[in-house]
Write an enzyme that holds these catalytic residues in place. Structure first.
Site, mmCIF file in Angstrom:
data_model
loop_
_atom_site.group_PDB
_atom_site.id
_atom_site.type_symbol
_atom_site.label_atom_id
_atom_site.label_comp_id
_atom_site.label_asym_id
_atom_site.label_seq_id
_atom_site.Cartn_x
_atom_site.Cartn_y
_atom_site.Cartn_z
ATOM 1 N N ASP A 252 0.801 -1.219 0.000
ATOM 2 C CA ASP A 252 0.000 0.000 0.000
ATOM 3 C C ASP A 252 0.839 1.277 0.000
ATOM 4 O O ASP A 252 0.351 2.332 -0.370
ATOM 5 C CB ASP A 252 -0.964 -0.006 1.194
ATOM 6 C CG ASP A 252 -2.060 -1.051 1.003
ATOM 7 O OD1 ASP A 252 -2.551 -1.181 -0.128
ATOM 8 O OD2 ASP A 252 -2.402 -1.745 1.969
ATOM 9 N N TYR A 335 -10.361 -0.925 2.329
ATOM 10 C CA TYR A 335 -9.818 -0.828 3.685
ATOM 11 C C TYR A 335 -9.486 0.598 4.053
ATOM 12 O O TYR A 335 -9.121 1.395 3.192
ATOM 13 C CB TYR A 335 -8.522 -1.636 3.781
ATOM 14 C CG TYR A 335 -8.643 -2.868 4.648
ATOM 15 C CD1 TYR A 335 -9.108 -4.055 4.136
ATOM 16 C CD2 TYR A 335 -8.291 -2.825 6.002
ATOM 17 C CE1 TYR A 335 -9.221 -5.183 4.940
ATOM 18 C CE2 TYR A 335 -8.403 -3.957 6.798
ATOM 19 C CZ TYR A 335 -8.867 -5.127 6.262
ATOM 20 O OH TYR A 335 -8.979 -6.239 7.043
HETATM 21 CU CU LIG Z 1 -7.403 -7.267 7.443
#
Ligand SMILES: [Cu+2]
Length: 594
Positions: A252, A335
């Site tokens: 990320d 997320y």
């Molecule tokens: Cu997770």
């Protein structure tokens, strides 16, 4: 550089530019002197793929939506309203690039579907459908239609009006945080001062928020603790080898950038109380600047009791604990990561990360559910995965010349002088070279790491230090030779220590998109030289995170999963530096007896 900076002093403004030619895919790295509009360095980086960009993500989305093969593949699954389709493009690891195209810049895409306008796309995976795209030509190379599953009846919604039959709780009374006389910190540009602490706040596209020159005022003298604190990489391997998930290993930071993914914060929702916000300025692929409003939140929090003692004769002496929190939030597709750095009155620094958002799920046919995840809804499972974070901790404990010690407890065997087996000793082992600096978490010995300045003694005559107290340490659990471990060997150890080198910033390499291995480019390569890390400017690379064995309670939206580690003074002060914190109320304090 930063430590030598004084306000008003002239500074050389330089920008590092990573760019690539979309016609031939060739990457270059340049240095631009902004003051005199000149390019001072230009380096070809053949074979490297620069980070993914937000523009490219949107361009890919638009290209796919227009493509008749995409429209046809969706229609074959009964999806004709393209407005309700969400396409997420992910980056590849080199070992998974499909052969005919393995010299190109590729993305692979997941498809999700909103059951109604405004509903959650991540509630409904379009199982077994993926697109492979040439990101330079924005050309659809392959439609992978591997398998189909009868749609289960799931409830993946979290927005109140979409949750069937839900009545919101109404039994919470207001809780207000007020500071009628204002906040206790000052913000002068990016210089923050609070209680005894001072630091400068920075921000960049890759690491997001960065804390610089963190120091603690001790008797009128600012004593350095850290030169620079940031997150340098994240690795999120999904541990499910099935067709929908085997490619799903996100970097990320290196692929997407915590800064690029930073979202604006809202008062009363993301941060409560008297807040100071800092905006962040980033750039798009054309080099045009844009602002992320309220990117960083700075505020104080009451954190219950700092210290207390009740004396049977004279009563209680209590201090409330206040902490200063610097935070930012990141959204990477499904997320969110919430990052908090907290400074405490007693010299402690806490770094906390919370993961929230929506788990990736897959539908499966009736029968036994796949073994690599947890059932979270009807014929729907959330695959197991791990979130590894690498914190880059450039500590300067009372100056640059520091040595790191592994500090471990050892219970001595029963014998003369230790008849009851009670004797416990603490062993401090200096880590003299980078190989010794590769350290693993050890529960048995309660191993931690002390960063010591041998050249400065405290009032007790021992060298001053700060301890890295591990928290959230997780093992990679990847077999030797695993391609993911090959790209991210940094996650193989809990701690790495290197001597400071301005060029060593990215633990898995600078270019992780489509990377094959990080042996030369990142921590494994740097530390293979086994340089001295004794009495020098050391950088600690702390690997921690979440071993995410998914739970039904994390669906359809996940409450925060929280991990943290601490930096705590050990002999940095001669006694509790928070002895002088004033009582919050007269009743927290004993009456002075006459
Ligand atoms: Cu997770």
């Amino acid at each position: 550089m930063v430590s030598a900076f004084s306000p008003g002093a002239p500074i050389r403004r330089e920008a590092e530019v990573i760019c690539w030619n979309r016609d031939d895919g060739q990457a270059c790295k340049a240095l631009v002197a902004l003051g005199d509009d000149s390019v001072t360095a230009w380096e070809h980086r053949p074979g490297e793929q620069p980070n993914m960009t937000v523009d490219e993500f949107h361009e890919c989305d638009a290209a796919l939506r227009r493509d008749p093969r995409v429209i046809e593949a969706l229609a074959a699954r009964g999806i004709t309203d393209l407005e309700r389709v969400l396409i997420d493009t992910w980056a590849y690891g080199a070992h998974l690039l499909p052969e005919p195209y393995d010299d190109r810049r590729l993305g692979w895409a997941d498809v999700w579907f909103r059951r109604e306008a405004g509903s959650s796309p991540y509630a409904n995976p379009v199982t077994g459908l993926h697109f492979i795209v040439d990101l330079n030509r924005m050309e659809l190379l392959e439609v992978e239609d591997s398998h189909r599953v009868d749609e289960p009846r799931t409830m993946g919604e979290y927005v109140p009006h979409l949750v069937p039959g839900q009545r919101l709780r109404d039994d919470l009374k207001p809780l207000e945080i007020k500071q009628p006389e204002g906040v206790s910190f000052t913000l002068d540009g990016n210089l923050v001062t609070w209680q005894r602490w001072s630091l400068r706040v920075g921000f960049n596209h890759r690491e997001g928020m960065v804390l610089h020159t963190v120091g603690y005022d001790d008797g009128g003298r600012t004593r350095p603790v850290a030169h620079r604190l940031s997150f340098a990489e994240m690795v999120v391997p999904y541990r499910d080898p099935t067709p929908d998930h085997y490619r799903r290993t996100a970097f990320d930071i290196g692929e997407w950038g915590l800064g690029f993914m930073t979202t604006s914060l809202e008062l009363g929702c993301d941060c409560l109380g008297e807040i100071a916000y800092l905006d962040a300025v980033l750039h798009d692929t054309r080099g045009e600047p844009y602002t992320i409003r309220n990117a960083i939140c700075i505020h104080e929090e009451d954190n219950a009791v700092l210290w207390k003692h009740v004396d049977p004769h004279v009563g209680a002496e209590v201090r409330r604990q206040r902490r200063l929190v610097l935070s930012f939030h990141v959204t990477v597709a499904n997320y969110e990561y919430l990052v908090y750095w907290r400074l405490y009155q007693d010299g402690n620094i806490e770094c906390e990360v919370r993961a929230t958002g929506i788990m990736v799920t897959t539908h499966f046919p009736a029968g036994r559910q796949p073994p690599y995840g947890t059932l979270v809804d009807e014929r729907t499972y959330a695959p197991f995965h791990q979130h590894f974070l690498v914190a880059r901790l450039d500590l300067d404990v009372d100056g640059e010349r520091n040595t790191v010690y592994a500090t471990e407890s050892e219970a001595l065997p029963v014998g003369p002088g230790n008849p009851h087996g009670l004797a416990l000793v603490q062993r401090d082992t200096p880590l003299r070279t980078e190989r010794q600096g590769r350290q693993d978490y050890d529960w048995q010995s309660q191993r931690a790491w002390k960063v010591v300045n041998e050249n400065v003694a405290n009032g007790l005559g021992t060298p001053v230090g700060y301890k890295l107290v591990p928290g959230g340490a997780i093992p990679p659990m990847l077999p030797a030779g695993s391609p993911v471990l090959g790209r991210a060997a940094a996650i193989a150890h809990t701690l790495w220590v290197t001597p400071f080198d301005a060029g060593e910033r990215w633990p898995c390499g600078e270019f992780v998109v489509q990377s094959r291995q990080d042996a030369d480019a990142g921590l494994p390569g740097w530390t293979a030289r086994d340089r001295s890390i004794e009495d020098t400017d050391v950088v600690l690379w702390y690997v921690f995170g979440i071993h995410h064995i998914t739970r039904p309670e994390e669906w359809p939206v996940m409450s925060v999963d929280t991990v943290s580690f601490w930096l705590k003074p050990v002999g940095f002060f001669d006694r509790n530096p928070a002895l002088d914190v004033a009582p919050a109320h007269p009743q927290c304090h004993q009456e002075e007896s006459g």
